[in-house]
Each structure stands twice: as C-alpha cells, then as structure tokens.
Design a protein around this motif. Structure first.
Motif, mmCIF file in Angstrom:
data_model
loop_
_atom_site.group_PDB
_atom_site.id
_atom_site.type_symbol
_atom_site.label_atom_id
_atom_site.label_comp_id
_atom_site.label_asym_id
_atom_site.label_seq_id
_atom_site.Cartn_x
_atom_site.Cartn_y
_atom_site.Cartn_z
ATOM 1 N N ILE A 99 1.771 6.271 12.727
ATOM 2 C CA ILE A 99 1.022 5.614 11.741
ATOM 3 C C ILE A 99 1.075 6.405 10.445
ATOM 4 O O ILE A 99 0.635 7.698 10.638
ATOM 5 N N GLY A 100 1.794 5.913 9.328
ATOM 6 C CA GLY A 100 2.185 6.657 8.091
ATOM 7 C C GLY A 100 1.159 7.453 7.410
ATOM 8 O O GLY A 100 1.702 8.363 6.702
ATOM 9 N N SER A 101 -0.094 7.189 7.252
ATOM 10 C CA SER A 101 -1.072 7.799 6.415
ATOM 11 C C SER A 101 -2.309 8.398 7.221
ATOM 12 O O SER A 101 -2.742 7.846 8.063
ATOM 13 N N TYR A 102 -2.824 9.580 6.497
ATOM 14 C CA TYR A 102 -3.986 10.304 7.105
ATOM 15 C C TYR A 102 -5.173 9.323 6.911
ATOM 16 O O TYR A 102 -6.238 9.392 7.630
ATOM 17 N N TRP A 137 1.004 -1.166 -0.130
ATOM 18 C CA TRP A 137 0.082 -0.071 -0.195
ATOM 19 C C TRP A 137 0.863 1.283 0.117
ATOM 20 O O TRP A 137 1.162 1.776 1.069
ATOM 21 N N PRO A 138 1.201 1.893 -1.186
ATOM 22 C CA PRO A 138 2.028 2.934 -1.158
ATOM 23 C C PRO A 138 1.432 4.025 -0.508
ATOM 24 O O PRO A 138 0.027 4.385 -0.573
ATOM 25 N N VAL A 139 2.310 4.860 0.074
ATOM 26 C CA VAL A 139 1.792 6.321 0.646
ATOM 27 C C VAL A 139 2.545 7.348 -0.033
ATOM 28 O O VAL A 139 3.890 7.263 -0.180
ATOM 29 N N ASN A 140 1.928 8.371 -0.390
ATOM 30 C CA ASN A 140 2.606 9.367 -1.244
ATOM 31 C C ASN A 140 3.123 10.489 -0.598
ATOM 32 O O ASN A 140 2.962 10.498 0.913
ATOM 33 N N ALA A 141 3.859 11.400 -0.861
ATOM 34 C CA ALA A 141 4.467 12.453 0.020
ATOM 35 C C ALA A 141 3.658 13.223 0.700
ATOM 36 O O ALA A 141 3.991 13.750 1.906
ATOM 37 N N GLN A 142 2.355 13.487 0.445
ATOM 38 C CA GLN A 142 1.468 14.081 1.120
ATOM 39 C C GLN A 142 0.810 13.110 2.503
ATOM 40 O O GLN A 142 -0.214 13.615 3.128
ATOM 41 N N LYS A 143 1.239 11.867 2.247
ATOM 42 C CA LYS A 143 0.907 10.871 3.557
ATOM 43 C C LYS A 143 -0.387 10.248 3.187
ATOM 44 O O LYS A 143 -1.085 10.045 4.253
#
Ligand SMILES: *[C@@H]1O[C@H](CO)[C@@H](O)[C@H](O)[C@H]1NC(C)=O
Ligand SMILES: *[C@@H]1O[C@H](CO)[C@@H](O)[C@H](O)[C@H]1NC(C)=O
Ligand SMILES: *[C@@H]1O[C@H](CO)[C@@H](O)[C@H](O)[C@H]1NC(C)=O
Ligand SMILES: *[C@@H]1O[C@H](CO)[C@@H](O)[C@H](O)[C@H]1NC(C)=O
Ligand SMILES: *[C@@H]1O[C@H](CO)[C@@H](O)[C@H](O)[C@H]1NC(C)=O
Ligand SMILES: *[C@@H]1O[C@H](CO)[C@@H](O)[C@H](O)[C@H]1NC(C)=O
Ligand SMILES: *[C@@H]1O[C@H](CO)[C@@H](O)[C@H](O)[C@H]1NC(C)=O
Ligand SMILES: *[C@@H]1O[C@H](CO)[C@@H](O)[C@H](O)[C@H]1NC(C)=O
Length: 749
Positions: A298-301, A263-269
């Motif tokens: 936890i890496g993503s919003y 599940w890739p996380v982009n630069a804006q999280k």
C-alpha cells in the motif's frame, strides 16, 4: 464436517449468498458518473493469492467478491489465433514454458524496444496446454499453487459465467506485426460471448473498433500507462494526452488510469491533494477506473497499511467517486465498497466486540505517548491501555516495557546504563527503574515497525513525536476524554518488589485517587500475567481482571479454566492460540476460545496489526477479514490492536453480522482451506503442536514482601509437556473432494 460445508458454501458463495436482493435503504448515492456503485474489477482474478489468470484465481474472485464483480483478462494471442489470458506479453515469468520449450526464446521489437523471452505468438494453443502450468509471477506472494494449474483461454474464463467480463488488449500493434489480429479475434468472440469492457493503451486500436461494435453493450476504455510512456499510435506521452479528454470521448466511453493520476503520492510516500481528473472526466461523460490496487504494497503512509482506507479514498470522499477499481485483491475492494463506504461515523456500533488499544494507537504514534492515546480516542477505541512501569525515583508511568531500548531513543543517550535483568528478559536493556523520571522525559519516543524483516516503516513523520504520561496523567486523560474504559497492565511485580516498589499498591492508590474505584461510568480492567497480582485486586469487584497468557497454547483443560476463573474474568491470548498458522497459511483452529467462553471467561486476542505480513494469506492479507475471522468466526469478545481505527471501522460496519442484508458479506477465513488446495509437495512439514495450558502454568507464588523478594516468581512459569488433547481437526480430504467436484462442475468438463 460443518466447517467443511462452510468452505464449500464460501466457494459457491457468488452463486448464492452475494446475489440476494439488496435492501433499498442500503442504496447509497455514489458520486460515480451514473450514481451506480463503483465496480470491483479483478485483475487476472484473485491474483493476489493465486497465480494470475488461473482457474483458482478466477473462481475465487467470483466466490469471494461482491455480486457484480468484473473478471479482467489480459489478452494474448497464440500462433493459431486463439486468445489466452496472461498479463505479460512474455510467458516465461508466469508459466513453466521455458522448461518445456528451451529453444523457444525469441527476441522481438515491441514498440521500439528489443525484448527477449517466450511469446504466445510462437506457440499454438495446443502447445501451450501441453504440460505447461502457471506460477505466481510476483515473487513475494505464495508459491504453493504454482505448477498445478493450466493456462486459461478467454473462453475458459467466460465459461465461468462472470457477472461482467473485461478484456484488456495491451499489445495490438505487436500482434499486427505478427499477422495476428486482435480486432478480428474480438469480432469473432463477440458472436458467442459477452464482453462488457474492452480496454487498450493504443488509441489506433480503439478508434478502429469504435465503429465496429455495439458500444452500449461493450464499452471501450482508453488505458493510460505511466505519464512518461509513449502512446504508440500518436507518439505522444500519456501524460500529455490527459489534457485532451474531449478527444478521448470521441472513441472511448471511459478511461483506466494508474491511481496516482487521481491521488498523487510524493517521494516521501505521502498522499497529496487529489487532482481534478475524475471530476473533469465525469463532466465529459467519461467513466473513470483506477488501477492497480493490492493489499501487499500500500503505497502511502496516509493509509496506515489498511488497504480498505485506500479504496475509501477513491470511492468515499466528498468530491468524487471513481467508477471502478482494478485490483489484485477483489474481496478487499468488495468489503470497502459494500461494507465500509458511507458508514455513519457517529452511529454507535452494535457493540459486539470491544476495541482495546495496544499502547494507544501505537500503529500511528509511538507507543504510550499522549499522541497515541489521543489518536486512540479520535479513532473510537473502547478501552485505552497503560502498561505501568516504575522509574528509579518512584514515578509510575505508561510504557510497553520496562526496557526503554525498544520504544525510545535511550540507546543514544543512556548506553552506559545498560544492564542485564534475567528476571525480566534474556537480553540486556536500559531499564526504567534505573533512570529517573526527568531522565526518561528527556528521551524521545520511537515509533518502530513490528515487522523489521520487511521494509514497512510506520509513518516517519510521527517517528519521534509525543511525550510519555505518568499513570495519574493517563488516568486524568481517560477521565477528561470520557473513554468508555481503561486497562492497566502490571508485569514484573515480584522483581519490582525487590526494588522496593509495591506496584499493586501504587496502581490501586492511583485508581482510588482518581476515583476510578467508586464509579460505574468507566470500565476499569486490570491486566497481568501474574495470578497473584490479579488476586490482590479481589477486593474491588468492579474492576475486571484480565489474565494475560503470552504463551501460544493449543488447548486448555477444564481444571485450568476453573483455576483461572478464581482470579480472572477475561483472558488475553495471542492470535496463534486460536488458530494454528504455518508459513502464513492457517492450518486449523483450536478449541481454546470455546473452552474459556463455555466457563464464562471472556476472550481477548492480541495483537492485531494492519501490516500485511502479520496476516495469514487465507485472510487475504486483509486486516478486516482477519478481524471477521476472530470475531464472527471464533466469537472472541475483544480485539487488542495497534490500529483502533481499522477495528472500529470494522465493528461499525453492517457486515460484522453474517446475516445482515448488505451488498457484501465478509466471510471468516476457513482454516486449512487454502492449504488443502495446494499440491502436497508444496506443503511445509507440520511442526509439533503447541502445548496445553496446565494448572501449574497459571498459579503464581504469592507476591513477595516489598524490599526483599527472591525475584524468581516472575510472571508465568514455563510450560509443561505438549498436550495430547484431541484438537478440533478439519477433515481436509472431504473438502478436497468437494472442491475438485465443484471445480469440474464450474468448468463444465
Ligand atoms: C519477471 O518478473 C519480475 C518481477 O515481477 C520482473 O522484474 C521481470 O522484469 C519479469 N521478467 C520478465 C521476463 O517479464
Ligand atoms: C534490435 O535488434 C535488431 C536486430 O538485432 C537491431 O538491428 C536493432 O538495432 C535493435 N534495436 C534496438 C532498439 O536496440
Ligand atoms: C507432455 O505431455 C505429453 C502428453 O500430453 C507427454 O507425452 C509428454 O511426455 C510430456 N512432456 C514432458 C516433458 O513432460
Ligand atoms: C497525508 O499525510 C500527510 C502527513 O501527515 C499530510 O500532510 C497530508 O495532508 C495527508 N494527505 C491527505 C490527502 O490527507
Ligand atoms: C448518524 O448517526 C447519528 C446517531 O445515530 C445520527 O444522529 C445522525 O443523524 C446520523 N447521520 C447521518 C448522516 O445519517
Ligand atoms: C491525586 O489526584 C490529584 C487530583 O486528581 C492529583 O493532583 C495528584 O497528583 C494525585 N496523587 C497521586 C499520588 O496520584
Ligand atoms: C455462565 O453464565 C450464565 C449467565 O450468567 C449462567 O447461566 C451459566 O450457568 C454460567 N455458566 C458457567 C459454566 O458458569
Ligand atoms: C476424513 O474422511 C475420510 C472419508 O470419510 C476418512 O477416510 C478419513 O479417515 C477422515 N480423516 C480424518 C482425519 O478424520
């Protein structure tokens, strides 16, 4: 003593509670390679709380996780060929070695880079045991267990008889250069221990091992490092090796990948669409394990700071499930997999606890906006709430505070309208009763983080979205959505009277006008910190009255409870009134909840949030464990939360019931248990106890007539002297003795 026993029970819980036979109807079809339940793999044990690879970390991983938890050990070899568990090649970050062997620092070439530090290869296992202790190497985590526990050998860990054991060999080439041989070490070890998984990021090492051991009982797993890192045997980047899964299958049974590979996380999280890695690898017959999960980062919003939401994304999505998750917080992975996955989202829950919003789903959208309320409905809240404020032109609307500075962009537009109203708050503000409704509508709501000291912003994409609702609009919305109930909060009534607003009458008429007074389908709660306000609603018995006690109290005498009973059915207390917390550790529970409930006054507790710094370390920085502690542990009746989705997922899960026949039981935290394990030197001093709630604290003067209030009777008055009521103290010394005995038993010393 009962509570102490409970903790011991928790401690040996893997041996007992988590090993019961599972109800076959609970068996779910998982989209893993073999259809088995995904594994929980504890990296260095429960390393999120205890120093990684320490005895406490491994024991707590066993006692607090799902029954088939895998203990994960990073192998390092000593000068005399022994194996120890430590994640880093260098020992200086996670041990006290530099203090005992100041001359031990060396510089070595590791995969082409010169690296300086203290290396296991320069010390015998005897030297490493001598005086050296472990420390937390993630500096933001608790340090109270530092410098008390020794380094563990691989045999020490397998001696704990884990259900499954995983050995990760990260630096084989380095050890070969130092005339040490991980392969030989493993071949020898396998003669007297079971190793279920061996992983390595080095292809050469895995290929060598492949012919030499029984891969039915010991699975070889190829570990991918970051996509840009270079695999030392083939000199290819891990990112490019990924395209050659059939080749990997020739020497490994599975792969361990950073979770962003899936599940890739982009630069804006923000989370992007998933890759096909799991499906492709499963087609090749490869197991897929994802790393590294933790609750404190936890890496993503997209997960709204709920760590269980992240696990569910990997194991409970329509397309695939990974075969296991490598985590620093194995209890949270256990509850996600054992309790929350595959739950029927439309099944009504057991209704044991009410989920009440705090300004709508204010963790996701700005408080009290139409979007926050819609989110709350979508998330399954039982009760949505509106704190009523007044505008200058007499419009009642929903906003957490009359001070618009905190929740809107008022600062940028209406700075000149700043004023000081000591009856409401000490600092100055921009108050709703000084602005017209059209001026307020011109403002944007503002979603802010409640924990400004750390950088945990709430979803920036939602920062200024939504609009405010008038009270009648809120009531219409609640009607239209058929929410089970509403809670209307009234504060500052005496001050508003001085401004010419009879807030009680305004709310009562709005409810009447929306015919909430003559119906039984939707619950209506009136909340206030002012007993005079609640007394005014006496004539509508169908409205439940909630007395909001903002002060943190440690006890409440019977006569105060009897006084409250005259005007309220429910009290809403801060979390700290049930549980004394010191430096993020729980110390003890109070009897406040019990005292109210014994007199038939229900107890709500506020405010629950997902952000990990708001959750005590004993609750594993895990919002679900915190909910379970308050609901199953203290028996509260309602949770007031910024994140109704998390509370609803919890209340819907079968694990809310401690006696349910489910793969995993979420135990409430045991107050004081972790502090009891720390060395006494590490403990912070205990402050004065919180005060007791006196009768004088809860009786407010009658509301002044509208238009000429003296405005000194705002809310509850200050608190009296600290109480000398005995509080329910856990006898820690007994617990400590029991734990020490158990620890010795486990290690077989
Ligand atoms: C020690 O840990 C910190 C934080 O985890 C890391 O930045 C640093 O590189 C580590 N140092 C060594 C010598 O491993
Ligand atoms: C590492 O150190 C050695 C000896 O000091 C030196 O010869 C070599 O160039 C260094 N290598 C790198 C990659 O910096
Ligand atoms: C290390 O432990 C030994 C006993 O094992 C003791 O004699 C010695 O004084 C200790 N050294 C230090 C620096 O504490
Ligand atoms: C994550 O959130 C962003 C922004 O709301 C959304 O565009 C995206 O689709 C979400 N990702 C997933 C996988 O749901
Ligand atoms: C979920 O629960 C609802 C209500 O109890 C039921 O009608 C529905 O069939 C259930 N769905 C599944 C997939 O079990
Ligand atoms: C009364 O209710 C009607 C219809 O529900 C609404 O249009 C009107 O604005 C309400 N009036 C007040 C004073 O709340
Ligand atoms: C509480 O309510 C129960 C049932 O409604 C009643 O039997 C009991 O006497 C009440 N207790 C007190 C202290 O009011
Ligand atoms: C706890 O128990 C021990 C042993 O029974 C006793 O000596 C001690 O006084 C007790 N402490 C408290 C605070 O009750």
């Amino acid at each position: 003593m009962e509570r102490c026993f409970f903790f011991i029970f928790l401690f040996i819980h893997s041996a007992l509670a988590q090993k019961h036979v599972e109800d076959p109807s609970q068996n779910q079809k998982w989209l893993t390679l073999n259809g088995d339940r995904p594994l929980v793999i504890a990296r260095g044990g429960f390393s999120g709380v205890f120093p990684e690879s320490s005895q406490f970390a491994y024991q707590f991983a066993l006692s607090t996780s799902i029954s088939d938890v895998v203990l994960f050990c990073d192998l390092q070899l000593t000068k005399d060929g022994n194996g120890i568990c430590q994640t880093e090649l260098r020992l200086d970050n996670s041990t006290t070695i530099s203090a005992y062997y100041p001359e031990g620092e060396k510089t070595y070439n590791v995969n082409g880079k010169n690296i300086s530090g203290w290396f296991a290869v320069d010390f015998t296992v005897e030297e490493l045991f001598n005086n050296i202790t472990l420390s937390q190497n993630v500096y933001s985590r608790a340090s109270i267990f530092d410098e008390t526990l020794p380094i563990m050998t691989v045999e020490d860990v397998t001696g704990l008889r884990p259900p499954k054991f995983w050995l990760n060999v990260e630096y084989d080439m380095f050890y070969v250069q130092h005339n040490l041989n991980a392969e030989a070490y493993i071949e020898e070890a396998l003669k007297h221990m079971r190793i279920d998984y061996i992983s390595s990021p080095e292809i050469g090492f895995l290929k060598n091992l492949n012919g030499k051991l029984n891969t039915d009982t010991t699975k070889l797993i190829f570990r991918f490092l970051e996509a840009d890192a270079v695999e030392p045997t083939t000199k290819q980047k891990y990112g490019s090796i990924l395209s050659n899964l059939p080749e990997i299958k020739t020497f490994a049974s599975g792969i361990l990948v950073p979770k962003e590979y899936i599940w890739p996380v982009n630069a804006q999280k923000y989370l992007e669409a998933h890759t096909n890695l799991v499906t492709d690898a499963h087609k090749q017959g490869l197991l897929v394990f994802a790393c590294t999960f933790k609750n404190d980062g936890i890496g993503s919003y997209n997960y709204s700071y709920d760590p269980t939401a992240e696990y569910l994304q990997f194991v409970d999505n329509p397309d695939f499930s990974v075969d296991g998750v490598l985590t620093d917080f194995p209890p949270t992975a256990s509850e996600a997999i054992g309790c929350l996955a595959h739950n029927n989202k439309t099944r009504p829950d057991k209704g044991k606890v009410l989920v009440i919003t705090h300004n709508g789903a204010s963790g996701v959208f700005a408080p009290c906006t139409d979007l926050a309320y819609q989110q709350a409905v979508d998330d399954g809240a039982d009760i949505i709430d509106c704190s009523v404020q007044m505008t200058k032109d007499g419009i009642a609307f929903c906003s957490e505070s009359p001070d618009l500075m905190a929740y809107t962009t008022a600062m940028t537009t209406f700075m000149s309208r700043t004023s000081s109203v000591p009856e409401i708050q000490q600092h100055s503000g921009i108050f709703s009763f000084d602005l017209t409704w059209s001026e307020i509508q011109s403002l944007k709501p503002d979603l802010r983080s409640p924990v400004p000291s750390v950088s945990l912003p709430r979803n920036p994409a939602n920062k200024n979205k939504g609009k405010f609702l008038t009270l009648p609009e809120f009531l219409d919305f609640a009607k239209a959505k058929a929410v089970p109930g509403i809670m209307i909060d009234i504060e500052n009534a005496p001050y508003l009277a001085s401004k010419g607003f009879d807030i009680v009458d305004i709310v009562a008429s709005a409810l009447r006008n929306a015919s909430f007074d003559k119906q039984e389908t939707q619950v209506v709660m009136i909340q206030s910190d002012d007993s005079a306000v609640l007394s005014k609603f006496k004539d509508v018995p169908s409205y439940q009255k909630v007395f909001h006690i903002y002060e943190i109290i440690s006890s409440v005498p019977k006569e105060t409870v009897e006084e409250i009973k005259k005007f309220a059915d429910i009290v809403n207390l801060p979390r700290s009134s049930s549980l004394v917390i010191l430096n993020s550790f729980t110390v003890k529970y109070t009897d406040v909840v019990d005292t109210f409930q014994l007199s038939n006054i229900s107890v709500f507790t506020s405010v629950f949030m997902n952000e990990f710094p708001t959750i005590a370390i004993d609750m594993f920085s895990d919002p679900i464990v915190e909910l379970q502690t308050f609901v199953a542990g203290f028996g509260i009746d309602g949770v007031v939360t910024d994140y109704p989705a998390t509370a609803r997922a919890y209340s819907r899960s079968p694990c809310i019931d401690l006696n349910a026949n489910v793969p995993y039981t979420i135990f409430p935290a045991q107050p004081g248990a972790l502090l009891a394990l720390a060395s006494p030197d590490a403990l912070p001093p205990v402050g004065a106890p919180a005060p007791s709630l006196t009768v004088g604290d809860v009786i407010d003067p009658p509301l002044p007539p509208v238009g000429d209030a003296t405005a000194d009777g705002v809310g509850s008055t200050g608190l009296a002297l600290p109480s000398d009521q005995p509080t329910n103290n856990v006898n820690l010394s007994l617990c400590v003795a029991a734990i020490v005995a158990l620890t010795l038993m486990f290690l077989g010393h």
